[in-house]
Design a protein around this motif. Sequence first.
Motif, PDB file in Angstrom:
ATOM      1  N   GLN A 130      12.327  12.943 -36.645  1.00 42.02           N
ATOM      2  CA  GLN A 130      13.790  13.050 -36.738  1.00 42.02           C
ATOM      3  C   GLN A 130      14.340  12.229 -37.912  1.00 42.02           C
ATOM      4  OE1 GLN A 130      16.386  14.256 -33.697  1.00 42.02           O
ATOM      5  NE2 GLN A 130      14.985  15.840 -34.428  1.00 42.02           N
ATOM      6  N   ASN A 134      22.707  21.937 -35.605  1.00 40.58           N
ATOM      7  CA  ASN A 134      22.240  23.319 -35.780  1.00 40.58           C
ATOM      8  C   ASN A 134      23.303  24.352 -35.414  1.00 40.58           C
ATOM      9  OD1 ASN A 134      22.156  22.810 -33.068  1.00 40.58           O
ATOM     10  ND2 ASN A 134      19.939  23.053 -32.845  1.00 40.58           N
ATOM     11  N   CYS A 188      13.615  20.489 -35.507  1.00 39.20           N
ATOM     12  CA  CYS A 188      13.312  21.508 -36.509  1.00 39.20           C
ATOM     13  C   CYS A 188      12.390  21.015 -37.614  1.00 39.20           C
ATOM     14  CB  CYS A 188      14.625  22.028 -37.113  1.00 39.20           C
ATOM     15  SG  CYS A 188      15.584  20.755 -37.926  1.00 39.20           S
ATOM     16  N   ASN A 234      18.415  18.674 -32.302  1.00 40.16           N
ATOM     17  CA  ASN A 234      18.016  19.666 -33.297  1.00 40.16           C
ATOM     18  C   ASN A 234      16.567  19.354 -33.695  1.00 40.16           C
ATOM     19  OD1 ASN A 234      17.769  21.490 -35.353  1.00 40.16           O
ATOM     20  ND2 ASN A 234      19.491  20.735 -36.566  1.00 40.16           N
TER      21      ASN A 234
END
Length: 377
Positions: A254, A359, A10, A8
């Motif tokens: 992360q 996600n 993001c 993920n």
Amino acid sequence: MLLLSGPNICGNEWKYVKDCLDTGWVSSVGSYVDQFEKMSAEFAGTKYAVATSSGTTALHICLLMMDVGADDYVITPNITFIATCNSIRYTGAQPILIDTDEHSWQMDLNLLEDFLVNQTETRNGACYLKKDGKRIPVIMPVHVLGNMCDMDRLMALAKQHHLTVIEDSTEALGSYYKGKHAGSFGLMGTFSYNGNKIITTGGGGMIVTDDEALAKKAKHLTTQAKSDPFEYIHDEIGYNYRLVNVAAAMGVAQMELLPGFLQRKKEIIAFYQNALNGVGDISFQQVSPDVNPNWWLPTIQTSRQREVLNILNNHKMQSRPFWVPMNQLRMFTGNQYIQQNDRSDYIYQRCLSIPCSTNITDEQLQAVSNKIREVFK
Ligand SMILES: *Cc1c(COP(=O)(O)O)cnc(C)c1O
């Protein structure tokens, strides 16, 4: 395809990786490596952290630092991912496999205690297997799926029997036992940042410890054991097991996201438990009130495992069986396996992991749950 447990990306990953590319600091040293190590030590509550190229190489280095070698044994659970036993075999040592607790799916501590009391002996402050006189320097517990066993009891047993604890906490970033982070119980702990773990650097790992000398030694061994800053003098056989700066840049981004990921994993498991508990014979891994797990990989247990696996994978919802127990793999069929009714096999036959990327949407969780329920209609 809905991934089982995918990355993920993001947050600041693009920004930090671009910074590496723009400045040319992509390789074996750089500020992101230092920052990632610092963040990891802080998060785990240890004094030191040393980045490595993978979780497997982190485990290998920990064992080497304990002088584990051929003619030694390392105690480890029978249900784990292969990397645990591979790292043991790289040193020449052999794993002694302990069967699984049927509720928590961790190493069964009753069997462990039985084995230590009846089949080992202490000589000169070290643990030996009675039947062949070989040394057992290390126990390597694995926090399977981010859950943890009774760590007070495990640590007490290890101390009593002179075993060094190296935690395979590669699945347990964000897991706690009585408020203390996984990986901080043993002399050393390890994390993995493979693509399917709770955070990822593409590939990577970490050793955490409170022992300064071990941290220095780990850095030394993972960077070719170079002992002079200028001359190419190396004082032992070293390894190229370092994490590159461009991967560490991802790691820093992360780590910033980790608290949110942990929150989402809690929501995912709550959703599944709510939707699936009591459906057919589905049950979940049991967690002690002392444990606050990261719920890395939600896994259900049912006698209709194969049907559920088929229906999910046929509908592009990636799901996987549990790892084949180590004693069933051809490399380890001859190893000592301390068991009671081979519960590892029972669990292996019935468990499967279901889609849980951080996600994943609530609609997708609902769709997966509906598909599973269809099997039991
Ligand atoms: C992921 C994992 C490792 C390490 O894996 P790498 O891919 O080498 O980072 C080790 N042990 C267990 C139990 C794991 O799940």
